[in-house]
Design an enzyme around this catalytic site. Structure first.
Site, PDB file in Angstrom:
ATOM      1  N   GLU A 195       0.444  -3.886  -1.086  1.00 30.76           N
ATOM      2  CA  GLU A 195      -0.286  -4.197   0.138  1.00 30.76           C
ATOM      3  C   GLU A 195       0.364  -3.553   1.352  1.00 30.76           C
ATOM      4  O   GLU A 195      -0.310  -2.961   2.202  1.00 30.76           O
ATOM      5  CB  GLU A 195      -0.363  -5.713   0.339  1.00 30.76           C
ATOM      6  CG  GLU A 195      -1.418  -6.404  -0.492  1.00 30.76           C
ATOM      7  CD  GLU A 195      -1.700  -7.820  -0.012  1.00 30.76           C
ATOM      8  OE1 GLU A 195      -1.646  -8.059   1.214  1.00 30.76           O
ATOM      9  OE2 GLU A 195      -1.965  -8.688  -0.863  1.00 30.76           O
ATOM     10  N   SER A 260       3.723  -2.834 -20.126  1.00 31.75           N
ATOM     11  CA  SER A 260       3.903  -3.154 -21.541  1.00 31.75           C
ATOM     12  C   SER A 260       2.769  -2.536 -22.335  1.00 31.75           C
ATOM     13  O   SER A 260       1.762  -2.101 -21.766  1.00 31.75           O
ATOM     14  CB  SER A 260       3.901  -4.675 -21.778  1.00 31.75           C
ATOM     15  OG  SER A 260       4.845  -5.335 -20.973  1.00 31.75           O
ATOM     16  N   ASP A 332      -4.112  -9.445  -9.257  1.00 32.85           N
ATOM     17  CA  ASP A 332      -3.759  -9.521  -7.841  1.00 32.85           C
ATOM     18  C   ASP A 332      -3.658 -10.992  -7.465  1.00 32.85           C
ATOM     19  O   ASP A 332      -4.621 -11.616  -7.023  1.00 32.85           O
ATOM     20  CB  ASP A 332      -4.824  -8.811  -6.993  1.00 32.85           C
ATOM     21  CG  ASP A 332      -4.418  -8.741  -5.521  1.00 32.85           C
ATOM     22  OD1 ASP A 332      -3.300  -9.188  -5.193  1.00 32.85           O
ATOM     23  OD2 ASP A 332      -5.221  -8.251  -4.707  1.00 32.85           O
ATOM     24  N   ASP A 335      -1.102 -12.359  -1.829  1.00 36.71           N
ATOM     25  CA  ASP A 335      -1.716 -11.851  -0.596  1.00 36.71           C
ATOM     26  C   ASP A 335      -0.764 -12.070   0.573  1.00 36.71           C
ATOM     27  O   ASP A 335      -0.143 -13.145   0.684  1.00 36.71           O
ATOM     28  CB  ASP A 335      -3.042 -12.549  -0.296  1.00 36.71           C
ATOM     29  CG  ASP A 335      -4.200 -11.987  -1.108  1.00 36.71           C
ATOM     30  OD1 ASP A 335      -4.118 -10.814  -1.515  1.00 36.71           O
ATOM     31  OD2 ASP A 335      -5.184 -12.726  -1.343  1.00 36.71           O
TER      32      ASP A 335
END
Length: 819
Positions: A195, A260, A332, A335
Site C-alpha cells: 500500500e 509456497s 488483502d 489496510d
C-alpha cells in the site's frame, strides 16, 4: 640472540597452549547443552510414560497414551533442539529483543509493542476450545520441564547463545505459542508495504504504479481442466495485459511476501490409484530452519509433518487418512487508515461520529547497554497507530494525520490455533474444510488430499469492505470516512474453495486463484504470475502422476520468466553486427548473447546462462526506472517480469520507460537493453573473469542459511552459517529468491525450507525434508545433516509405522511421571 629466541619460543608456545585451553573450555561449556537422546527422565506433570524415538534424521516419533502427554513430549523435544530459536521468536513478538541485542533492535521492538500481538494472543487463549487449551498447557509444561532440567543440572544454559546474550529464561506460557502463530501471520504478509509503495509511486504518476505494480492477470488458476483439454507440449504464455531493515525485522518486503507451492492429484490422475499431494512452503532461510519435523501419536491416530518450534501443531503434513499443504493466500487483510488529528487536541482523532480520544498507554523498552525508551502506544477504532518512521509512512501521511493499521490478525478472539489443532485430527476432506471455519490468520490456501479425493480451500478471515471504499484497499484511505471502514468479516463460505475438480488436479503457487470484482475479491496483488505457468505445463504434460513426478515438479528449475522476457529484450540484439575484436565490450556481449540464444531457461547451478540472464534483467529494470523514480527505485529490488513485458510489448504506452528523460537523445528499448547487458557483463567480468563459459550460476546463487546472531561474528560464522550452491531463481518452482541488493545480490535468501510429498496409494512411502537439520545447536551432527540431502533434491521417509521408527532409532528417550 639465543636467549631471545628461547623466550620468544616460550611466549609463542604459551600463547598457543592458552588458546587451545580457552577453545577447550569454550567447547566444554557449549557442548554441555547438547541433549543425550538416550537419557530417560522422571518428570512431574505426566499421566503415563511417553517415548520420544529419534530416527536417523533426528525426527522425534512421540508415543504416549494420552494427547496431553504427547504434546508435553513435543514441547520437551522442541526445547531440547531449538530452545534459543523459541526464545528469540517469543522475544520478537513480545517486543523485548533490545534487552538482549541493544539498540539495533529498538525499531523492531517498537513495532511489536504498538501492534500488541502478544497482548492479543493473551486474550485469545481464553477463546480456544478445550482440547486446544489442554494442548497449549501440556506443551508449555513440556518446554518448562526441559528448562528446569537445564537449570538444575547446569546443562550449558540450554544453548551456547545464552552464554553471550541472556542468562535468564522465563518459563513458557500458552500465550507464547499463540503469539508465535500471530508472528507467523506478520511474517507472511506484505500488504502494508504494498500500500505504501503504491502510494509513493502514485504520487509521482498513477500510470507508473499500474506498470510497476500490475494487478494479477487472467481469470485465476487453481483447479486445472480435464487432461484432454490441453495438448501436451503446447507452451503456456501469459501477457502482461491479461534501504536495509532493522535487525530481526518481522515484516517481509513486498518482494519476499508469503510464498509456497502445493498441488494435489486425485486417484483418477495418479498412476498408483491413490491421491497425491506435494507441498513446499517458502520462508526466509536461516540456520536452523524455521521448520522442525515431528511425528505425534495422538488418540485420534498418528500425525507427521512440519512444525514450528513454539507451536504445538503439525502445520503441514498428514495423518493416516488426510494430508494437507499450505501456501500463502495473498489475501488483502491489511489496510492503512489516515486518521485526522483534532487541531485543538492532538489526543483526539476524527471518526464518522465526531472526535474521539485515542486509547493510549505507555510502554518501556529496556535496552542493553543503553537507557530505556518510553513509547506511547495509541489505538483508534481502526487499529493501532504506527509511527511515520515505519514502512516509509511519513512519505504518504498528510500533515495533521497519523497512520493506523486494520488487520484481521489483531482480533482478540483469534481461534486459528484451535483450527490448526483440529486439522491434525481430521480424517477426511470434509472434516478438514470444517476445521478451517475457525482459522483467522495468516490466510492460507490449504490443499488437502484423502484416500478418495482432493480439494483446496482458503483458510482465514476475509474483511468485508464497502463497495464505495476509496482506493479499494490498494492505497491508504481516510479513516474517518464511513465507507472506508470495514463492514465486518465475510462468511467462511465466501472463501475460495475447489473441491473434487473435474480435471483431477488442484494447486497453488501463490498465483491468482479467483477473479472476483471488488469488494468480494481476495486481492489485487498476488505473489506469483510466473511459476503457475510452469506448474500448469508440468501437470498437464502427462495424464497420470506419481510420487516421482511430483518430486520432479518440486525440484524443477526452469524459469518461464526467462523464456518470455529474453526473446523480447534480445530481439534486436541477436546475430547482429560483425564479429568484434577480442577483449572488447562488444565481443563479450556477442559471446553472452550466443550462449543465451541456445539456452532453454533452466536455472541450473552449473550453467553460466542463468547468471547472465539474472544480471541482465536486474540491470535492465534499474535502467528503466532509475531516472523516473530516483532513490525510490531502490525499493524495487526484485525483477518484475510483467513490467518488462509491458514495456517491451509497449502495452498502454509502457515503452515510454525506455527513454532516459535526463538525456537529449530519445533512447529506444533496444538501446536500453544493450546498455543494460553491457552493465551486467562488466559487473560479472570484474567478479568472475572474462571467460563467459567458465561462469557458474551456483557461485553467485548460494542458499544463505545464516545463524541470525552468531552468523555475524568473525570466525564463528564459518561454523554456524550454511552456504550451498543452488539452482532455481525468483520465478522457478524450485524457488530460489534472490537478495536483490547488497554486495551479493544473487544470494538465495528465501525458498522451500520444507518439502513434502504424500502418496495415499502407499502412505508410508511418503517423504519429506527441511533445509538445515533438526538441531539448532551448532555442535550437533544434526545441525546441518539434512541440508546436504535437501540441496541434492533428496528426502527422508515420512512413515507412521512405529516399528520402522524404532528399527532405525538413534536414540530413545522415555519420560515417566515423577512420583
Amino acid at each position: 640472540m639465543l636467549t631471545a629466541f628461547r623466550w620468544l619460543l616460550r611466549i609463542v608456545s604459551g600463547l598457543l597452549f592458552l588458546t587451545l585451553g580457552v577453545c577447550a573450555l569454550i567447547y566444554y561449556f557449549a557442548s554441555r547443552s547438547l541433549p543425550d537422546y538416550d537419557e530417560d527422565y522422571a518428570i512431574a506433570g505426566l499421566t503415563a510414560p511417553v517415548e520420544i524415538v529419534r530416527d536417523t534424521a533426528d525426527v522425534p516419533h512421540i508415543f504416549g497414551e494420552a494427547d496431553a502427554d504427547v504434546f508435553f513430549a513435543l514441547g520437551f523435544a522442541h526445547a531440547q533442539d531449538r530452545l534459543w530459536q523459541m526464545i528469540v521468536l517469543r522475544r520478537t513478538v513480545q517486543g523485548r529483543l533490545s534487552e538482549m541485542f541493544g539498540t539495533r533492535t529498538i525499531k523492531t521492538d517498537e513495532l511489536m509493542r504498538r501492534l500488541d500481538l502478544y497482548g492479543q494472543a493473551a486474550r485469545s487463549v481464553a477463546v480456544q476450545d478445550g482440547a486446544t487449551r489442554d494442548a497449549l498447557e501440556s506443551y508449555a509444561r513440556g518446554v518448562n520441564a526441559w528448562i528446569g532440567i537445564v537449570n538444575a543440572e547446569a546443562r550449558g544454559r540450554g544453548a551456547p547463545e545464552f552464554f553471550l546474550f541472556s542468562k535468564e529464561i522465563a518459563y513458557w506460557q500458552p500465550t507464547d505459542s499463540v503469539a508465535i502463530l500471530k508472528l507467523m501471520a506478520l511474517r507472511s504478509s506484505s500488504q502494508i508495504d504494498a500500500e505504501v509503495l503504491r502510494a509513493r509511486v502514485s504520487l509521482l504518476s498513477p500510470d507508473w504504479a499500474a506498470d510497476l505494480m500490475p494487478d494479477g492477470p487472467g481469470e485465476g488458476v487453481a483447479a486445472l481442466p480435464p487432461y484432454a483439454n490441453l495438448v501436451p507440449g503446447t507452451r503456456q504464455t501469459r501477457t502482461a495485459d491479461a534501504g536495509s531493515p532493522p535487525a530481526f525485522w518481522p515484516v517481509p518486503p513486498l518482494s519476499l511476501g508469503g510464498a509456497s507451492n502445493a498441488w494435489a492429484a486425485a486417484p483418477s490422475r495418479s498412476a498408483a490409484g491413490g491421491s497425491l499431494l506435494a507441498n513446499d512452503p517458502h520462508v526466509d532461510f536461516s540456520a536452523p530452519s524455521l521448520w522442525y519435523l515431528a511425528r505425534l501419536q495422538l488418540e485420534a491416530g498418528g500425525v507427521i509433518g512440519a512444525t514450528i518450534p513454539g507451536i504445538p501443531a503439525v502445520l503441514a503434513g498428514r495423518n493416516a487418512a488426510l494430508g494437507w499443504g499450505i501456501t500463502a493466500a495473498w489475501l488483502d487483510d491489511q489496510d492503512i487508515r489516515m486518521e485526522e488529528l483534532n487541531p485543538a487536541d492532538p489526543e483526539r482523532y476524527r471518526t464518522p461520529d465526531g472526535w474521539k480520544t485515542f486509547e493510549s498507554r505507555r510502554s518501556i523498552i529496556d535496552v542493553k547497554d543503553a537507557p530505556p525508551i518510553t513509547i506511547t502506544m495509541r489505538w483508534t477504532d481502526n487499529g493501532p497507530v504506527l509511527p511515520g518512521s515505519h514502512f516509509d509512512l511519513a512519505s504518504v501521511t498528510p500533515p495533521g494525520h497519523v497512520a493506523a493499521l486494520s488487520w484481521t490478525a489483531l482480533d482478540p478472539a483469534d481461534t486459528s490455533m484451535s483450527a490448526a489443532i483440529r486439522l491434525m485430527s481430521s480424517r477426511s476432506i470434509e472434516e478438514g474444510i470444517a476445521a478451517g471455519q475457525d482459522f483467522v490468520a495468516p490466510a492460507q490456501n490449504v490443499t488437502m488430499a484423502d484416500q478418495d479425493g482432493i480439494a483446496m480451500v482458503m483458510f482465514g478471515k476475509m474483511p468485508e469492505r464497502d463497495a464505495k471504499m476509496r482506493g479499494q484497499g490498494r492505497l491508504p484511505s481516510l479513516g474517518w470516512m464511513a465507507e472506508n471502514r470495514w463492514v465486518g468479516i465475510l462468511p467462511y463460505a465466501n472463501n475460495p474453495r475447489f473441491v473434487e475438480p473435474e480435471g483431477g488436479i488442484v494447486g497453488n503457487t501463490n498465483n491468482k486463484t479467483v477473479n472476483r470484482p471488488f469488494p468480494r475479491h481476495v486481492s489485487f496483488a498476488w505473489g506469483d504470475t510466473q511459476r503457475v505457468q510452469r506448474w500448469t505445463r508440468l501437470m498437464q504434460e502427462r495424464e497420470v502422476h506419481s510420487r516421482e513426478s511430483f518430486i520432479a515438479a518440486q525440484l524443477d528449475a526452469v524459469s518461464p520468466a526467462a523464456r518470455t522476457v529474453l526473446p523480447l529484450i534480445g530481439a534486436d540484439l541477436w546475430f547482429t553486427g560483425e564479429a568484434a575484436p577480442d577483449g572488447t565490450p562488444e565481443q563479450l556481449r556477442q559471446r553472452a548473447l550466443q550462449v543465451l540464444a541456445e539456452w532453454d531457461g533452466d536455472m541450473n547451478e552449473h550453467l553460466p546462462e542463468p547468471l547472465i540472464y539474472a544480471a541482465w534483467v536486474r540491470a535492465l529494470q534499474n535502467r528503466l526506472i532509475r531516472d523516473e523514480l530516483g532513490p525510490l527505485a531502490d525499493r524495487f529490488t526484485t525483477v518484475e517480469p510483467l513490467f518488462i513485458e509491458r514495456v517491451y510489448r509497449d502495452i498502454d504506452g509502457a515503452a515510454r520507460w525506455c527513454d532516459i528523460i535526463q538525456s537529449a537523445p530519445v533512447e529506444t528499448c533496444t538501446d536500453v537493453a544493450r546498455m543494460a547487458l553491457d552493465d551486467a557483463l562488466l559487473e560479472l567480468a570484474e567478479r568472475y573473469g572474462r571467460n563467459v563459459e567458465s561462469w557458474r550460476w551456483g557461485d553467485a546463487h548460494q542458499a544463505k542459511q545464516d545463524h541470525e546472531v552468531l552468523g555475524e561474528m568473525p570466525v564463528v560464522k564459518w561454523i554456524v552459517n550454511i552456504r550451498q550452491s543452488r539452482s532455481g531463481g525468483d520465478h522457478t518452482l524450485d524457488r530460489g529468491r534472490l537478495a536483490g541488493t547488497g554486495p551479493e545480490p544473487y544470494l538465495n535468501v528465501n525458498g522451500a525450507g520444507y518439502r513434502g510429498v504424500y502418496d495415499f496409494a502407499d502412505p508410508d512411502s511418503s517423504v519429506f525434508i527441511i533445509s538445515t537439520g533438526q538441531s539448532g545447536h551448532p555442535l550437533s551432527r544434526h545441525y546441518d545433516d539434512l541440508s546436504i540431502l535437501w540441496r541434492r533434491g533428496e528426502y527422508v521417509p515420512m512413515s507412521l509405522d512405529p516399528d520402522l521408527a524404532r528399527a532405525a532409532a538413534t536414540g530413545v528417550t522415555v519420560l515417566t511421571p515423577d512420583g
